[in-house]
Design a protein around this motif. Sequence first.
Motif, mmCIF file in Angstrom:
data_model
loop_
_atom_site.group_PDB
_atom_site.id
_atom_site.type_symbol
_atom_site.label_atom_id
_atom_site.label_comp_id
_atom_site.label_asym_id
_atom_site.label_seq_id
_atom_site.Cartn_x
_atom_site.Cartn_y
_atom_site.Cartn_z
ATOM 1 N N HIS A 1 -3.472 1.331 9.219
ATOM 2 C CA HIS A 1 -2.073 1.260 9.682
ATOM 3 C C HIS A 1 -2.006 0.046 10.626
ATOM 4 O O HIS A 1 -1.350 0.095 11.646
ATOM 5 C CB HIS A 1 -1.784 2.604 10.365
ATOM 6 C CG HIS A 1 -0.526 2.785 11.136
ATOM 7 N ND1 HIS A 1 0.734 2.630 10.610
ATOM 8 C CD2 HIS A 1 -0.331 3.180 12.427
ATOM 9 C CE1 HIS A 1 1.640 2.928 11.560
ATOM 10 N NE2 HIS A 1 1.018 3.249 12.669
ATOM 11 N N GLU A 2 -2.750 -0.987 10.270
ATOM 12 C CA GLU A 2 -3.050 -2.126 11.139
ATOM 13 C C GLU A 2 -3.813 -1.617 12.354
ATOM 14 O O GLU A 2 -3.881 -2.236 13.400
ATOM 15 C CB GLU A 2 -1.794 -2.909 11.556
ATOM 16 C CG GLU A 2 -2.122 -4.367 11.876
ATOM 17 C CD GLU A 2 -0.913 -5.189 12.302
ATOM 18 O OE1 GLU A 2 0.200 -4.952 11.779
ATOM 19 O OE2 GLU A 2 -1.099 -6.055 13.174
ATOM 20 N N THR B 1 -1.600 0.753 0.450
ATOM 21 C CA THR B 1 -2.617 -0.151 -0.104
ATOM 22 C C THR B 1 -3.525 0.658 -1.022
ATOM 23 O O THR B 1 -3.668 1.876 -0.858
ATOM 24 C CB THR B 1 -3.499 -0.763 1.002
ATOM 25 O OG1 THR B 1 -4.215 0.303 1.672
ATOM 26 C CG2 THR B 1 -2.678 -1.535 2.024
ATOM 27 N N LEU C 1 6.630 -2.397 4.949
ATOM 28 C CA LEU C 1 5.371 -3.145 4.929
ATOM 29 C C LEU C 1 5.108 -3.788 6.295
ATOM 30 O O LEU C 1 3.995 -3.717 6.829
ATOM 31 C CB LEU C 1 5.465 -4.211 3.838
ATOM 32 C CG LEU C 1 4.187 -4.937 3.447
ATOM 33 C CD1 LEU C 1 3.226 -3.963 2.768
ATOM 34 C CD2 LEU C 1 4.514 -6.094 2.494
ATOM 35 N N ARG D 1 -0.381 2.203 5.594
ATOM 36 C CA ARG D 1 0.204 1.217 4.695
ATOM 37 C C ARG D 1 -0.005 1.671 3.254
ATOM 38 O O ARG D 1 -0.926 2.436 2.983
ATOM 39 C CB ARG D 1 -0.521 -0.106 4.846
ATOM 40 C CG ARG D 1 -0.397 -0.723 6.187
ATOM 41 C CD ARG D 1 -1.505 -1.740 6.344
ATOM 42 N NE ARG D 1 -1.037 -2.917 7.052
ATOM 43 C CZ ARG D 1 -1.832 -3.895 7.414
ATOM 44 N NH1 ARG D 1 -3.118 -3.846 7.145
ATOM 45 N NH2 ARG D 1 -1.349 -4.924 8.052
ATOM 46 N N ASN E 1 3.998 -1.247 8.714
ATOM 47 C CA ASN E 1 2.771 -0.526 8.328
ATOM 48 C C ASN E 1 3.025 0.946 7.986
ATOM 49 O O ASN E 1 2.198 1.810 8.283
ATOM 50 C CB ASN E 1 1.708 -0.605 9.431
ATOM 51 C CG ASN E 1 1.360 -2.027 9.789
ATOM 52 O OD1 ASN E 1 1.001 -2.817 8.905
ATOM 53 N ND2 ASN E 1 1.485 -2.374 11.057
ATOM 54 N N HIS E 2 4.194 1.227 7.418
ATOM 55 C CA HIS E 2 4.545 2.600 7.043
ATOM 56 C C HIS E 2 4.812 2.684 5.539
ATOM 57 O O HIS E 2 5.014 1.676 4.867
ATOM 58 C CB HIS E 2 5.806 3.063 7.784
ATOM 59 C CG HIS E 2 5.536 3.500 9.190
ATOM 60 N ND1 HIS E 2 4.790 4.621 9.486
ATOM 61 C CD2 HIS E 2 5.918 2.978 10.388
ATOM 62 C CE1 HIS E 2 4.729 4.764 10.803
ATOM 63 N NE2 HIS E 2 5.389 3.790 11.382
#
Length: 341
Positions: free
Chosen positions: A167-168, A259, A291, A257, A294-295
Amino acid sequence: MRTILDPHLVDPSAFEPGLVVDVRDERRALLFDLGELERLAPRILLRVTHAFVSHTHMDHFAGFDHLLALALGRMPRLVLWGGPGFVDQVEHKLRAYTWNVVHRYEVPMVIEVHALGVDGARRHARFDSRRRFERADEPRGPSGEAGDGDLLIDDPLFSVRARFVDHEMSVLAFAIDEKPQLRVASDRLAAMGLATGAWLHTLKDAVRAAAPADTMLEIRWRDRAGEHRLQRRLGELRPLVLDEVPGRRIGYVTDLRFTEANIEQLAQHLRGVDLLYIESVFLDAEREHALRKNHLTAAQAGEIARRLGAKRVVPFHFSPRYRGREEALRAEVLAAMGVQQ
Ligand SMILES: [Zn+2]
Ligand SMILES: [Zn+2]
């Protein structure tokens, strides 16, 4: 059959993160994330034995103070689990207050804190109100609560596991598993000429403790004919006397995120999950914004649920911009899962 665990969102309107999981008939509960806990009744919060913090963004950790204020002088023990740096962060929270009288409280409180590192390393510390919550590092976790790999808690009724998603920052995603329930097959018991008694508890305890199959158990009961005693092996009694009903798996997944690496991590952790709580922060029309933040979007959450084979999904952590439009988020999750509405 009744379930062992009774989960519900801390915020029923699903905007604030957090899940409370009641352990039925046990007057104890687990908390996932310490967000806006003012929403929960004090009697629920006082049942909490373990709290798990996915990450320490404010909306997931600011409720620590509320819980602590309520628990002081009432709650003897609280176990906290978090990710990298979590022990230091709890210490900083506790050091922000002056504890000159807390050692006189009638019910002393011990806060046990455990942190899971991305490399799997664990840190443990305890903070005791009788010592003004000064940090005492512990070389090991408490017995039964310091398993290997992703296992955080192994309780007779449930277990809790955690894996990291990105989530970074590293965020814990949780799998909560009910243990199989053991039901006495009374019809078969009667057919075998056996009567119920305290020996059934001994049998269930032995099964839950994974005792070896050749463990000898004494069957004892008393009736009009007097006292009866028999010796039988655990492996022989277990299938004859007990029906084992598998427990459910519950997932709590938030702040991540969209990914492939995250989906792969969740697939290993939560494949076939029975009940998935997953963040659905934005509508997919705002995918670019999601994006950057980060959600997940609701469609992405539904896509993850579909790929995990989740049987039921509860979306949450809606952005406040959707107040009054929650149903659009829920509908998008279901559509992405391929569920007919
Ligand atoms: Zn959040
Ligand atoms: Zn966050």
